[in-house]
Design an enzyme around this catalytic site. Structure first.
Site, PDB file in Angstrom:
ATOM      1  N   GLU A  60       0.765  -1.247   0.000  1.00  0.00           N
ATOM      2  CA  GLU A  60       0.000   0.000   0.000  1.00  0.00           C
ATOM      3  C   GLU A  60       0.797   1.300   0.000  1.00  0.00           C
ATOM      4  O   GLU A  60       0.250   2.337  -0.395  1.00  0.00           O
ATOM      5  CB  GLU A  60      -1.009  -0.030   1.160  1.00  0.00           C
ATOM      6  CG  GLU A  60      -2.135  -0.994   0.884  1.00  0.00           C
ATOM      7  CD  GLU A  60      -2.987  -1.304   2.107  1.00  0.00           C
ATOM      8  OE1 GLU A  60      -2.673  -0.787   3.190  1.00  0.00           O
ATOM      9  OE2 GLU A  60      -3.948  -2.071   1.963  1.00  0.00           O
TER      10      GLU A  60
ATOM     11  N   GLU B 133      -2.223  -9.588  14.452  1.00  0.00           N
ATOM     12  CA  GLU B 133      -1.780  -9.141  13.131  1.00  0.00           C
ATOM     13  C   GLU B 133      -0.265  -9.023  13.057  1.00  0.00           C
ATOM     14  O   GLU B 133       0.359  -9.455  12.088  1.00  0.00           O
ATOM     15  CB  GLU B 133      -2.445  -7.818  12.810  1.00  0.00           C
ATOM     16  CG  GLU B 133      -2.127  -7.292  11.436  1.00  0.00           C
ATOM     17  CD  GLU B 133      -2.774  -5.949  11.181  1.00  0.00           C
ATOM     18  OE1 GLU B 133      -3.100  -5.680  10.018  1.00  0.00           O
ATOM     19  OE2 GLU B 133      -2.961  -5.172  12.143  1.00  0.00           O
TER      20      GLU B 133
END
Length: 765
Positions: free
Chosen positions: A534, A685
């Site tokens: 990203e 995560e």
């Protein structure tokens, strides 16, 4: 591809996978038709246990059945946050977020001066402590000796959320006092206060989010042991109680509620006392935060008293109102806790018939079981509800990303196709808002959002991350690929015609209108996209995006042929003409258009995803190896934190490139205790951000085994052996147990022979 974690462009989040994905890179009868399992209930790979020494680093586990979820807590009697599938809060100016429903687990106890749930967790007050999450039976069992001044009580608590009867849950408190006398009990529904402050995330840009946090003396920092770094933004939404009632004679409570500007829900409680026990002074307690029945009971030394709280829960489109819930709770009470417990065990045992069995690595086996347990606890069979990136928790505000289609869906497709189907059906159910979004962007077909509401499919991307909603559009190929994978795995032509084809066709139209023809180069480009890595935003020709779009277009032509309709010839034209950046001199694909500056030592790229099982872009073995070598050039020296969803693409890319030692290394990285939190193997995560119940990485680890180590791929020809099978060095064998492909159950076994070679066999059941 970076399996690293740089901060995302136009996002206030410091560390997380949206920061950079690859940035580091009730039907019990049906369930019980499967043959008995080979595992025993005491198999240690299904047992996750906490001792008193674990409480300082206690990361709560989860109990759920895909429709209802709640957290665990050390005493076993606390009132814990609970959620209902896709019950969302729609506060003005905010993105949607999961509305916490009244907590139903609490049973408080007082034998002296202090209530159990308010007593400090000291070793002197909680003696002989133990808590076990039994994933095989689907129960949480807590036991200890509770000391309150001169009185001591042996306590055992069993809590479950029923897989057999999904509207039901229950908690049973068994007490054995070492005294004669009067005790107090409180059976509560906890009514959560609205979270303060509430931030209008649908309006605030990244800088404004950070300013608002600072103005409220908040930061985006994780708090050990279990508070996520973005907890200040990812809080739960509100459920308002509309009506309530009780009957002290029948020991029942009920309420009707509604999520803020959302759906209605209902909840009811029926309390069971031991036979012959008489309660005195039964009173209703109610204020803004608690609805409870309080009881006084006389107990005798050495006798064990089992007190059970049966709970029934429903929501709009799933079940009835509080009156119907109350009847269900009372019926469960009439049948008794032992019956409910047995049905729960039977349902979970049937689910565990489909399993991944590892010979030679107890640690990996337990982690596989915990990852699968959390996926089963957050998924529903044969519905239209998806799985959010963090399941039924406020993580990522409960929203649905491409994770649902590309990470979780393939992991369940062979093991539990009825649950994978629900994720595919969600995209069909939310096609209409996706078509509207495409029209708003001047495009044809359907444009699905980056962050979708799990109940209605609407775009719920925070304003601070709108760049992702507008330009990280590979999700529109990921969805098409998942739809086609479901058809290939089931050969269900009726499903394809009614549900899969409309989605696939609309997405092909999207890509055909989104690609731009470049006359002087005689090719199609896809411009102004955000890469799956990203930090690379507003770039041309992200290779993963273009390759995925090409496959989505090819799928549409193939699907049209299956259902007997004429495909749009423009789909084939665009698919053949899409540009895939390639370095002819070095012999490998590029991450994006050559015009995009790329620092391989600082940021990662998406190349390993070209070998992702559902995409698996065709290329020669030499190119595949060079892709892997180029993608991993700097990973050994990077200072960025690893994201747990990034290990799997690296491992699978290594396996497809014939780098078996590398494949094992990345797989091992996905099992470290840094991303798997004790005591209940909650996957986070990253090692440090505490974003837990991370379904994405759980699905990734299972895919690593299902497709990476086996070399299997789901193709039109069947479940094909696309790559040689492999096993990590310490593994003796691996069995994909009772998987289902095209309606046929089978076992697939990998074994290492005396020469060290790995063989694969299939056995139809």
């Amino acid at each position: 591809m970076t399996i690293l974690m740089p901060a995302p462009l136009a996002s206030p989040f410091p560390e997380g996978r949206r920061a950079s994905l690859l940035g580091k890179l009730a039907a019990i009868a049906l369930l019980c038709t499967v043959a008995p399992t080979t595992f025993a209930a005491t198999d240690p790979s299904f047992q996750l246990t906490a001792t008193f020494n674990d409480l300082a680093s206690y990361f709560p586990g989860q109990l759920g059945n895909g429709y209802i979820s709640t957290m665990t807590a050390p005493r076993g009697t606390e009132g814990n946050l609970a959620y209902l599938v896709a019950l969302m809060d729609y506060a003005k100016g905010d993105v949607s977020r999961p509305a916490a429903i009244p907590g139903w687990t609490e049973i408080d106890y007082r034998s002296g001066r202090s209530w159990l749930n308010q007593s400090a967790l000291s070793a002197s007050r909680f003696q002989d402590y133990g808590q076990t999450l039994d994933m095989y039976d689907g129960t949480l069992i807590t036991h200890y000796r509770y000391v309150d001044e001169s009185r001591a009580t042996d306590v055992k608590v069993i809590t479950l959320v029923s897989q057999a009867s999904p509207h039901l849950a229950a908690t049973q408190l068994s007490i054995t006092p070492d005294f004669d006398g009067d005790i107090e009990l409180s059976f509560a529904l906890n009514l959560w206060a609205p979270h303060q402050p509430r931030f209008p995330l649908a309006r605030l840009n990244g800088d404004q989010v950070m300013e608002a946090l600072a103005a409220n003396n908040m930061t985006l920092e994780p708090t050990p042991p279990a508070t996520a770094d973005r907890a200040a933004l990812w809080y739960h939404g509100d459920t308002h109680m509309l009506a309530s009632g009780d009957d002290t004679r029948s020991l029942t409570l009920w309420l009707d509620g509604r999520a803020e500007q959302g759906a209605k829900m209902a909840e009811a409680v029926a309390i069971a006392l031991p036979e012959g026990m008489q309660a005195s002074g039964i009173k209703l307690y109610q204020d803004d935060y608690r609805l409870a029945l309080n009881l006084h009971i006389v107990v005798h030394k050495g006798q064990t008293y089992a007190l059970t709280k049966y709970v029934a829960i429903s929501r709009d489109t799933w079940g009835g109102d509080a009156k119907q819930d109350l009847e269900l709770a009372k019926e469960a009470r009439a049948q008794g806790f032992d019956a409910l417990l047995q049905h729960q065990a039977d349902a979970w045992h049937a689910l565990w018939q489909s399993d991944i069995v590892i010979d030679g690595d107890a640690k990996a086996q337990q982690i596989v079981h915990s990852d699968l347990y959390y996926l089963l606890s957050n998924s529903t069979p044969n519905t239209v509800w998806p799985i959010g990136a963090c399941g039924m928790t406020p993580g990522y505000t409960g929203h649905v990303f491409w994770d649902s289609d590309s990470w979780v869906f393939p992991a369940l497709l062979l093991l539990h196709p009825e649950r994978a189907k629900s994720m595919a059906m969600f995209r069909d159910a939310s096609l209409t808002p996706a078509e509207q979004r495409a029209r708003e962007h001047g495009l044809r077909g359907a444009m699905y959002p980056w962050e979708a509401d799990p109940d209605n499919g609407s775009s719920q991307t925070p304003h601070s991350a709108q760049v992702l909603d507008e330009s990280e559009i590979h999700v529109n190929a990921d969805i098409a690929i998942a739809q086609w994978q479901y058809y290939l795995a089931t050969q269900d032509r009726n499903w394809l015609k009614q549900h899969g084809w409309p989605v696939i066709r609309a997405l092909a139209d999207f890509w055909a209108s989104r690609a731009s023809y470049v006359p002087d180069k005689h090719r199609y480009d896809i411009l102004h996209v955000t890469s799956v890595a990203e930090p690379y935003n507003d770039i041309p020709n992200d290779t993963f995006t273009n390759a995925s779009a090409r496959k989505a277009l090819e799928i549409a032509t193939a699907a049209a042929d299956v259902i007997g309709v004429a495909p749009d010839p423009h789909w084939t034209e665009v698919a053949k003409g899409l540009y895939l950046p390639f370095d002819a001199k070095e012999g490998h694909y590029l991450n994006f258009d050559p015009s995009v500056p790329f620092d391989a030592h600082e940021k990662g790229g998406p190349l390993p995803l070209l070998s992702y099982p559902s995409l698996d872009m065709p290329m020669s073995a030499q190119v595949r190896r060079r892709n892997y070598q180029y993608a991993t050039l700097a990973l050994e020296h990077t200072h960025h934190a690893m994201n747990s969803m990034g290990f799997e693409p690296l491992s699978i890319a290594a396996a497809t490139a014939g780098e078996q030692a590398e494949a094992s290394k990345w797989f091992e990285g996905n099992m470290t205790l840094n991303v798997i939190k004790p005591p209940f193997n909650v996957r986070t995560e990253t090692a440090n951000n505490n974003t837990g119940y991370f379904m994405t990485a759980s699905g990734g680890l299972l895919q690593n085994i299902l497709y990476g180590f086996t070399g299997l791929r789901i193709e039109e020809q069947g479940l094909v052996q696309a790559y040689p099978p492999m096993l990590p060095a310490q593994w003796k064998g691996l069995t994909l147990k009772h998987i289902t492909f095209r309606g046929r159950p089978m076992d697939i076994t990998l074994r290492r022979d005396a020469s060290g070679n790995v063989t694969i066999t299939r056995h139809t059941l």
